[in-house]
Design a protein around this motif. Structure first.
Motif, PDB file in Angstrom:
ATOM      1  N   PHE A   1       0.836  -1.202   0.000  1.00 18.79           N
ATOM      2  CA  PHE A   1       0.000   0.000   0.000  1.00 18.79           C
ATOM      3  C   PHE A   1       0.870   1.252   0.000  1.00 18.79           C
TER       4      PHE A   1
ATOM      5  N   PHE B   1       0.369   4.676  -2.132  1.00 16.67           N
ATOM      6  CA  PHE B   1      -0.060   5.852  -1.377  1.00 16.67           C
ATOM      7  C   PHE B   1       1.118   6.454  -0.653  1.00 16.67           C
TER       8      PHE B   1
ATOM      9  N   ALA C   1      -6.238   2.460   9.029  1.00 14.51           N
ATOM     10  CA  ALA C   1      -7.156   1.344   8.816  1.00 14.51           C
ATOM     11  C   ALA C   1      -6.740   0.136   9.654  1.00 14.51           C
TER      12      ALA C   1
ATOM     13  N   ILE D   1     -10.938  10.830   1.212  1.00  9.48           N
ATOM     14  CA  ILE D   1     -10.003  10.168   0.309  1.00  9.48           C
ATOM     15  C   ILE D   1     -10.747   9.434  -0.806  1.00  9.48           C
TER      16      ILE D   1
ATOM     17  N   TYR E   1     -13.137   2.133   6.295  1.00  7.72           N
ATOM     18  CA  TYR E   1     -11.730   1.965   5.940  1.00  7.72           C
ATOM     19  C   TYR E   1     -11.530   0.894   4.880  1.00  7.72           C
ATOM     20  N   VAL E   2     -12.272  -0.186   5.036  1.00  7.34           N
ATOM     21  CA  VAL E   2     -12.149  -1.255   4.035  1.00  7.34           C
ATOM     22  C   VAL E   2     -12.591  -0.730   2.671  1.00  7.34           C
TER      23      VAL E   2
ATOM     24  N   MET F   1     -12.595   2.345   1.678  1.00  3.90           N
ATOM     25  CA  MET F   1     -11.603   3.300   1.188  1.00  3.90           C
ATOM     26  C   MET F   1     -10.425   2.590   0.534  1.00  3.90           C
ATOM     27  N   VAL F   2      -9.917   1.572   1.227  1.00  2.00           N
ATOM     28  CA  VAL F   2      -8.750   0.869   0.701  1.00  2.00           C
ATOM     29  C   VAL F   2      -9.078   0.223  -0.644  1.00  2.00           C
TER      30      VAL F   2
ATOM     31  N   LEU G   1      -9.299   2.895  -3.313  1.00  2.00           N
ATOM     32  CA  LEU G   1      -7.986   3.455  -3.615  1.00  2.00           C
ATOM     33  C   LEU G   1      -7.159   2.504  -4.471  1.00  2.00           C
TER      34      LEU G   1
END
Lengths: 394, 297, 275
Positions: free
Chosen positions: A132, A136, A147, B231, B274-275, B277-278, B281
């Protein structure tokens, strides 16, 4: 102008010249005389400490500072040397804590086994986060690593079979013996040492190993590559440094250290319960404060920072009477643990504020931290000495 | 179907709150390129101020809200001047770390000023609800959506048409070049912090009234879920913040409503933003509405 | 896609070290490179010239893998570089410098040069943590080579300090050193004398001459200063608006009407000024 380099690069081998000796043969483990003295003093201090300090409070505080130093060294490698800011560091400590509770205290795995498992698990999870960091950068990475905190706290609360859920799980019965040496019941120099004293030694042995690992890395090819990525990631890639490999490696090693530290820390606490995500975030910020105040990108900085800032909450609690002063104009005490006296801050709140303030003040006024301060003092002194000898020469 | 509509409404309203918080992030990000972790602290502080001026001192609610916005704008400008301005030109992540430090401090200051537990913020709409067919509409949700829309419109106009707004966009792109064009970097920073802080009480009030009015120093925690919103939507886009907010809100509420898979455990909704978002992304690193950047050597 | 082989390669059947073949690149509709073809033969020094924004640095970035061209091939010996990661390309023997310095500014001279040798070294992460044995031997060996390079580039007076604190001209020199340290087969220099004083310029010109004379290193350079180009280049490729407008012997290209036009048109960088 020496032609040695050119001759070497030419097809015909060079018969004559050797190195253009500018004192660059090896990058030593301890770069200066001062560092050697400091290292010797630290080792001596660590050996003597539990023998002279009888107060269990101080032994516990300094032992915990050791585990904090191990985790801080990991973060220092990741952030200070490789330039990757992470707010997920606390999550790895939590992982280590639960592993020792389940496999150490629960299944009775011996110390080397649970410690290795904690480190290995941390490394694997860290390596999974690493990719990641390729996509990022900066701000993004900070939030993506957040997270981790949410996922780990969620698992800690819900995977009851492994973590005990909200009730938590004991780490008390985790074996502390390596071969014939039992950190839980050891004797040294004719003295019997209790469990806290043993844990002190265990954590500071880990500090030594971690410091050695980080220092060795940063003075050789992989660590140099990490620093190149920190300074200019794209240029590093272009000259041949694979960002992927070294970012993943930095995350893996850093997380392994955090997880191992978390395991030992949890044994010291005797019990582990799931944190609120916010508390976990604050713990991560605490590690950031430790490496900033100590001095990013130095091994000694992480240790000094952990010694000074790590025990802050315990120290505030212990010395609350000193801070229990009435604030003029408000008529309320600054810090107190008795709610009835309506203090401005509880002890734990006050230590959070201190962490926040120290972090902000360090970044504003001494971004290189204590290690940077020491370095600049040394340079200034050397400069003065040079000026003096130059003056005498004339 | 009713359940779905109800959840949809609830999710959009929660998304509105995330959007309100995320808009604050976006303003500062646009001006300085840094995430302001203290925004969650601003939200908490703002909500308590509205309580202080309105519920406690007895000012009319709307006056109390405006007053809180003004005071928060001043707080934002003060903090910017005190700890952010000296960092102009330093690496962005040091600014981010400073805002983390501020977050630690602000939350504890709120705890120490408002020590009484169980404070309740009163709003004109209170716990009112209306029925639209089979769906219940909570007035708090309605106001949330209205204020999110109004703030979004205001931000849009500000960045598109005002000199300061344009200047801030230039500053975010290149501080040195903006300064060379006669744009005051300092002014852009100050305005962005004032605007973000002024938006915080609105977000705070909506957040608190959604929960029935109970204040708690931990409400700023929601800001942590607003990060994924920002984000997800694309960092530099106010519209993206709203879109991201709504998506996260929907995901959270829908997972609460439908994801009743026992092995996932309770409170899955805390992890969902969060999941999500990841995942987004990984697919689109610049977010849904963000601009793709070309890296330069 | 390989139909546009340049017709202006006078020398016979020497396999080029680098063959750029019909490379095109655009940024959101803006054509940065438009069907660019040229080649660099082993031992040759080729200069890319052209006004600002002509696409020279974009060309460099394509070769070193920072940008990925939409069409065309970049053959380094037999390998097509398109799609390879930059670090792989570097490991294959391509080293470069950057238009705006890209040194690792918190590290000292030796560490920067050692990073140049990164692809020549083997120590992995685990070996690095232990450091003893092979890692140590390798470290000593390569440091010695870097020390020689320090002497060659006359950098002895700047040791042990973060390179970010050193004067600009010295940093430019260290960057050339970092590229040389990699012992590359193709050395790419992006404006090696940009921003230098007249004295530094001529010193760098001399340095490039020495590198060329003694190492026979193949070089591709981007440069504005025609004086330097005429001094070191065997062949010149002139670009404008992302396309090749002329190529051939330095003097011929410099006087080529299209080249003169391109430079006069932008006026910012006179070609004649330095001659």
């Amino acid at each position: 102008m020496s032609r040695g380099f050119l001759r070497r690069m030419l097809p015909s081998p060079d018969p004559t010249r050797s190195a253009g000796g500018s004192g660059t043969a090896v990058n030593p483990l301890l770069p200066s005389a001062g560092a050697k003295v400091m290292a010797a003093l630290t080792v001596a201090g660590v050996v003597i400490c539990p023998l002279v300090l009888k107060d269990p409070f101080w032994i516990t505080v300094l032992g915990n500072a050791g585990t904090f130093a191990v985790a801080a060294l990991g973060l220092s490698l990741l952030t200070g040397f490789c330039g990757q800011v992470s707010l997920g560091h606390a999550a790895f400590l939590t992982v280590g804590g639960y592993l020792v509770a389940f496999f150490g205290a629960g299944w009775g795995w011996p110390l080397p086994a649970w410690l290795a498992l904690a480190a290995a698990t941390g490394a694997v999870i860290g390596a999974l986060v690493g990719p990641f960091a390729l996509r990022f950068k900066g701000n993004y990475l900070v939030v993506v690593t957040l997270a981790l905190i949410f996922v780990v706290t969620h698992v800690a609360r819900n995977w009851e079979g492994f973590t005990g859920g909200f009730d938590g799980i004991s780490t008390n019965r985790a074996p502390l013996a390596v071969g014939g040496l039992d950190f839980g019941d050891m004797s040294a120099f004719g003295q019997r040492l209790d469990r806290q004293q043993g844990l002190f030694y265990l954590s500071w042995i880990l500090v030594g190993i971690s410091a050695l690992v980080v220092r060795n890395l940063v003075r050789s090819r992989p660590g140099r590559a990490m620093q190149a990525i920190r300074d200019r990631d794209l240029a590093a890639e272009v000259i041949g440094v694979s960002n992927a490999r070294y970012k993943i490696a930095a995350f893996a090693i850093s997380s392994a250290m955090a997880s191992a530290a978390g395991a030992v820390y949890a044994v010291g606490l005797r019990f582990i319960t799931p944190n609120e995500p916010l508390a976990e975030l604050f713990l991560s910020i605490r590690f950031v404060a430790i490496i900033i105040v100590g001095g990013m990108g130095t091994v000694s900085g992480a240790i000094v920072g952990a010694l000074l800032l790590g025990p802050l909450p315990e120290l505030v609690k212990e010395f609350v009477s000193v801070l229990d002063v009435t604030v003029p104009g408000l008529g309320r005490p600054l810090v107190s643990d008795t709610v009835a006296s309506e203090p401005l801050f509880s002890t734990s709140a006050f230590s959070e504020v201190l962490f926040g303030l120290l972090l902000v003040l360090a970044l504003l006024f001494q971004p290189q931290g204590i290690a940077g301060l020491v370095r600049s003092l040394r340079i200034r002194r050397a400069g003065a000495r040079q000026a003096r000898t130059a003056g005498e020469g004339h | 179907m009713d359940k779905f509509l109800q959840l949809l409404l609830s999710g959009v309203a929660l998304g509105g709150i995330y959007a309100l918080v995320a808009l604050g992030f976006v303003v500062i990000y646009k001006a300085s390129g840094a995430f302001n972790f203290a925004q969650g602290g601003f939200v908490t502080l703002g909500a308590y101020m509205v309580y202080q001026f309105g519920t406690d001192w007895g000012l009319p609610f709307w006056l109390a809200l405006v007053l809180a916005m003004i005071v928060m704008a001043a707080v934002g400008m003060f903090l910017e001047r005190l700890v952010i301005r000296p960092m102009v030109g330093k690496p962005v992540f040091t600014v981010v770390l400073i805002t983390l430090g501020l977050l630690l401090i602000i939350e504890q200051v709120v705890r120490s000023v408002w020590t009484m537990p169980g404070l309740v913020l009163t709003t004109p709409w209170g716990n009112g609800r209306s029925r639209l067919g089979d769906v219940t509409l909570r007035h708090a949700d309605l106001w949330t959506m209205v204020s999110a829309a109004a703030l979004l419109a205001a931000f849009f106009l500000f960045f598109r048409y005002s000199r300061t707004g344009l200047g801030m966009r230039a500053t975010a792109l290149d501080q040195e070049a903006a300064a060379a064009q006669g744009i005051s970097v300092g002014r852009s920073f100050a305005v962005s912090w004032a605007v973000a802080a002024a938006a915080a009480p609105v977000a705070g009030v909506m957040l608190v009234s959604r929960g029935g009015g109970a204040l708690s120093p931990a409400i700023g925690f929601v800001a942590l879920a607003a990060f994924p919103a920002m984000i997800l939507g694309g960092l530099d886009s106010a519209g993206g913040a709203v879109l991201g907010g709504v998506l996260i809100g929907l995901a959270e509420i829908m997972s609460q409503g439908y994801l009743d898979v026992s092995w996932l455990g309770s409170n899955v909704e805390l992890v969902v933003p969060y999941v999500l978002m990841v995942l987004v992304l990984l697919w689109r690193p610049e977010g849904l509405l963000g601009t793709r950047r070309v890296e330069r050597v | 896609m390989a139909e546009t082989t340049a017709g202006q390669s006078p020398a016979g059947r020497v396999t080029p070290l680098l063959r750029v073949d019909g490379v095109s690149l655009s940024f959101g509709g803006l054509k940065a490179l438009d069907d660019v073809s040229f080649s660099v033969r082993p031992g040759e020094v080729v200069a890319l010239i052209g006004p600002n924004g002509a696409g020279k640095t974009s060309m460099f970035n394509c070769i070193s893998g920072v940008y990925r061209p939409e069409r065309g091939a970049l053959l380094f010996e037999e390998t097509d570089l398109v799609g390879l990661r930059p670090s792989r390309i570097a490991a294959g023997g391509v080293a470069r410098t950057f238009q705006n310095l890209a040194l690792f500014e918190n590290l000292d001279v030796i560490d920067n040069l050692m990073l140049g040798r990164h692809t020549l070294m083997r120590t992995g992460v685990l070996a690095g943590t232990v450091w003893l044995g092979r890692a140590r031997r390798e470290e000593i060996h390569h440091r010695r080579r870097c020390a020689e390079l320090v002497d060659f580039l006359d950098l002895g007076g700047y040791m042990g300090r973060p390179v970010g604190l050193l004067p600009y001209g010295v940093q430019k020199r260290i960057e050339i050193g970092r590229a040389l340290a990699a012992e590359p087969r193709l050395l790419m220099l992006d404006e090696p004398v940009a921003g230098m004083t007249r004295g530094e310029r001529s010193a760098t010109g001399e340095l490039l001459g020495t590198i060329r004379a003694e190492l026979g290193l193949t070089m591709l350079l981007v440069e504005h200063h025609m004086h330097l180009v005429l001094e070191v280049a065997d062949r010149v490729v002139a670009m404008n608006f992302g396309a090749v407008i002329a190529s051939g012997a330095p003097e011929a290209v410099a006087d080529h009407p299209a080249v003169v036009e391109a430079y006069l048109g932008t006026a910012a960088h006179g070609t004649g000024g330095d001659r």
